[in-house]
Structure formats: C-alpha cells, structure tokens
Design an enzyme around this catalytic site. Sequence first.
Site, PDB file in Angstrom:
ATOM      1  N   GLU A 121       0.846  -1.197   0.000  1.00 31.53           N
ATOM      2  CA  GLU A 121       0.000   0.000   0.000  1.00 31.53           C
ATOM      3  C   GLU A 121       0.881   1.247   0.000  1.00 31.53           C
ATOM      4  OE1 GLU A 121      -2.622   1.628  -0.212  1.00 31.53           O
ATOM      5  OE2 GLU A 121      -4.285   0.921   1.014  1.00 31.53           O
ATOM      6  N   ASP A 122       0.361   2.338  -0.520  1.00 31.44           N
ATOM      7  CA  ASP A 122       1.104   3.595  -0.466  1.00 31.44           C
ATOM      8  C   ASP A 122       1.065   4.195   0.939  1.00 31.44           C
ATOM      9  OD1 ASP A 122      -1.625   4.133  -0.592  1.00 31.44           O
ATOM     10  OD2 ASP A 122      -1.475   5.616  -2.201  1.00 31.44           O
TER      11      ASP A 122
ATOM     12  N   GLY B  81      -7.061   3.287   7.746  1.00 24.53           N
ATOM     13  CA  GLY B  81      -6.874   1.843   7.687  1.00 24.53           C
ATOM     14  C   GLY B  81      -8.114   1.114   7.184  1.00 24.53           C
TER      15      GLY B  81
ATOM     16  N   ASP C 138      -1.200  10.961  -5.167  1.00 21.67           N
ATOM     17  CA  ASP C 138      -1.779  12.027  -5.988  1.00 21.67           C
ATOM     18  C   ASP C 138      -2.552  13.053  -5.169  1.00 21.67           C
ATOM     19  OD1 ASP C 138      -3.975  10.297  -5.295  1.00 21.67           O
ATOM     20  OD2 ASP C 138      -5.138  11.321  -6.827  1.00 21.67           O
TER      21      ASP C 138
ATOM     22  N   ARG D 272       1.700  12.417  -9.162  1.00 24.85           N
ATOM     23  CA  ARG D 272       2.194  11.062  -8.889  1.00 24.85           C
ATOM     24  C   ARG D 272       3.632  10.889  -9.369  1.00 24.85           C
ATOM     25  NH1 ARG D 272      -2.229   7.842  -7.357  1.00 24.85           N
ATOM     26  NH2 ARG D 272      -4.190   8.325  -8.377  1.00 24.85           N
TER      27      ARG D 272
ATOM     28  N   LYS E 195      -0.212   6.910   9.033  1.00 27.24           N
ATOM     29  CA  LYS E 195      -0.607   8.032   9.900  1.00 27.24           C
ATOM     30  C   LYS E 195      -1.232   7.456  11.167  1.00 27.24           C
ATOM     31  CE  LYS E 195      -1.871  11.020   5.968  1.00 27.24           C
ATOM     32  NZ  LYS E 195      -2.963  11.742   5.279  1.00 27.24           N
TER      33      LYS E 195
ATOM     34  N   PHE F 125      -1.432  15.892   4.585  1.00 24.80           N
ATOM     35  CA  PHE F 125      -1.719  15.292   3.283  1.00 24.80           C
ATOM     36  C   PHE F 125      -0.462  15.359   2.442  1.00 24.80           C
ATOM     37  CE2 PHE F 125      -3.319  14.923  -1.008  1.00 24.80           C
ATOM     38  CZ  PHE F 125      -4.223  13.890  -0.871  1.00 24.80           C
TER      39      PHE F 125
ATOM     40  N   ASP G  60      -4.107   5.532   6.235  1.00 26.62           N
ATOM     41  CA  ASP G  60      -4.676   6.694   6.925  1.00 26.62           C
ATOM     42  C   ASP G  60      -5.599   6.145   8.023  1.00 26.62           C
ATOM     43  OD1 ASP G  60      -6.155   8.962   7.601  1.00 26.62           O
ATOM     44  OD2 ASP G  60      -6.160   9.781   5.604  1.00 26.62           O
TER      45      ASP G  60
HETATM   46  P1  5GP Z   1      -7.617   4.821   4.479  1.00 31.06           P
HETATM   47  O1  5GP Z   1      -8.603   3.815   3.995  1.00 31.06           O
HETATM   48  O2  5GP Z   1      -6.470   4.192   5.221  1.00 31.06           O
HETATM   49  O3  5GP Z   1      -8.262   5.918   5.278  1.00 31.06           O
HETATM   50  O4  5GP Z   1      -7.065   5.565   3.202  1.00 31.06           O
HETATM   51  C1  5GP Z   1      -6.045   5.017   2.469  1.00 31.06           C
HETATM   52  C2  5GP Z   1      -5.961   5.596   1.085  1.00 31.06           C
HETATM   53  O5  5GP Z   1      -6.265   6.987   1.090  1.00 31.06           O
HETATM   54  C3  5GP Z   1      -4.531   5.497   0.572  1.00 31.06           C
HETATM   55  O6  5GP Z   1      -4.314   4.289  -0.117  1.00 31.06           O
HETATM   56  C4  5GP Z   1      -4.441   6.710  -0.334  1.00 31.06           C
HETATM   57  O7  5GP Z   1      -4.930   6.388  -1.617  1.00 31.06           O
HETATM   58  C5  5GP Z   1      -5.362   7.712   0.303  1.00 31.06           C
HETATM   59  N1  5GP Z   1      -4.613   8.651   1.169  1.00 31.06           N
HETATM   60  C6  5GP Z   1      -4.606   8.691   2.516  1.00 31.06           C
HETATM   61  N2  5GP Z   1      -3.822   9.672   2.969  1.00 31.06           N
HETATM   62  C7  5GP Z   1      -3.309  10.269   1.876  1.00 31.06           C
HETATM   63  C8  5GP Z   1      -2.381  11.358   1.680  1.00 31.06           C
HETATM   64  O8  5GP Z   1      -1.860  12.006   2.611  1.00 31.06           O
HETATM   65  N3  5GP Z   1      -2.083  11.654   0.393  1.00 31.06           N
HETATM   66  C9  5GP Z   1      -2.621  10.993  -0.668  1.00 31.06           C
HETATM   67  N4  5GP Z   1      -2.252  11.381  -1.890  1.00 31.06           N
HETATM   68  N5  5GP Z   1      -3.477   9.964  -0.526  1.00 31.06           N
HETATM   69  C10 5GP Z   1      -3.814   9.616   0.731  1.00 31.06           C
END
Ligand code: 5GP
Length: 172
Positions: free
Chosen positions: A94-95, A100, A154, A160, A126, A147, A98
Amino acid sequence: MKTRPLFDEAALAKRIKELGDQITADYAGEPVLVVSVLKGAFMFTADLIRQIKVPVEIDFIGLASYDGTQSTGQVRITSDLSTKIEGRNVLIVEDIVDTGKTLDFLRDMFNLRNPRSLKICALLSKPECHEMKSPVDYTGFEITREFVIGYGLDLDQRYRELPYIAQVLNLD
Ligand code: 5GP
C-alpha cells in the site's frame, strides 16, 4: 499550491532497502505474491520488489477510496487481481495507511480467498488516524495527519510522477 519536501529520493531508497532486507529475511526463501494497490503504490512497489531477494510474483488490484484530500470512507474495486491467491504467501503493498479502512476491506476480502499467509507493507502510515482492526506488518515512515503527494501519491490524480514525497501546505 505550497508544498514542503518530506522524504527525498535518497531517504526513500535507504528505507526501501531496509524494508526489502527485512521482508527477504522473514520469507526465508519462500516465494511471495506481491499485490500492489493501484494507483498510489505503483512506484513504491517497483522499487520495493527490486530489494526483495526471494522469488516474487506481482499482481495489481485497483482501488479508489479518496476524493480530493478527504477520506470518503468508501472503498471500491476498480480492477481485481488476475491471479488466484489461495494457498500462497501474499504481501499487500500500500502507499499510505490513513484510517486503515482500505486495509481492513482488503484483508477481509483476501482472507475469504484463503491465502497461506497475508501480510501488509505500507510506505507511509498516519498512526493518529488509524481506526483499523489489525496492525501493518511493515511500515516505511510514520507521519502525522498531513496530506502528502508524490512518489505515486496524488492530489486529484496529479503529482504522482514526483520522485520525492512532499506535504501539501495549502491548495492556493
Ligand atoms: P484509508 O482507507 O487508510 O483511510 O485511506 C487510504 C488511502 O487513502 C490510501 O491508499 C491513499 O490512496 C489515500 N490517502 C490517505 N492519505 C493520503 C495522503 O496524505 N495523500 C494521498 N495522496 N493519498 C492519501
């Protein structure tokens, strides 16, 4: 838009080498199917697999969960795997984690398909925002609520291609 660099190319390369070494040691010669979560993890995955010294196969899953800079809490599959994962060691790449919620969704979906093992590697995390059920196995860097963009990540599909990760300070 105002940004502040967070992790440059050298810092990313150094940490990704460490992650690769750790993954190599943990899988101890066993093959692993790396599943890269599109689009954000494509660049990280390309660099990470070059540092993993066990037999690697690669597949991709397309997910969308974000709109702009706000988590929608909704995850949808935009393209599914092309490989069967039953009985295999699967490493989801995963990138960024946040809340999760994306990972919980993926883990539940993958576990229904009976992999031999299932682990998660995220470049960024995070911790302050986490709401997920189980932890990430390998994390590159922990950051606060900021962010971030670049190195695959992106802002509305832009930035990206940046070779480094930067924090977005404001959108003007
Ligand atoms: P989660 O489901 O953990 O809340 O969100 C995860 C997804 O949200 C990540 O795979 C990513 O695509 C996007 N995301 C969360 N935080 C960021 C951020 O700081 N920057 C960007 N570009 N995408 C984020």
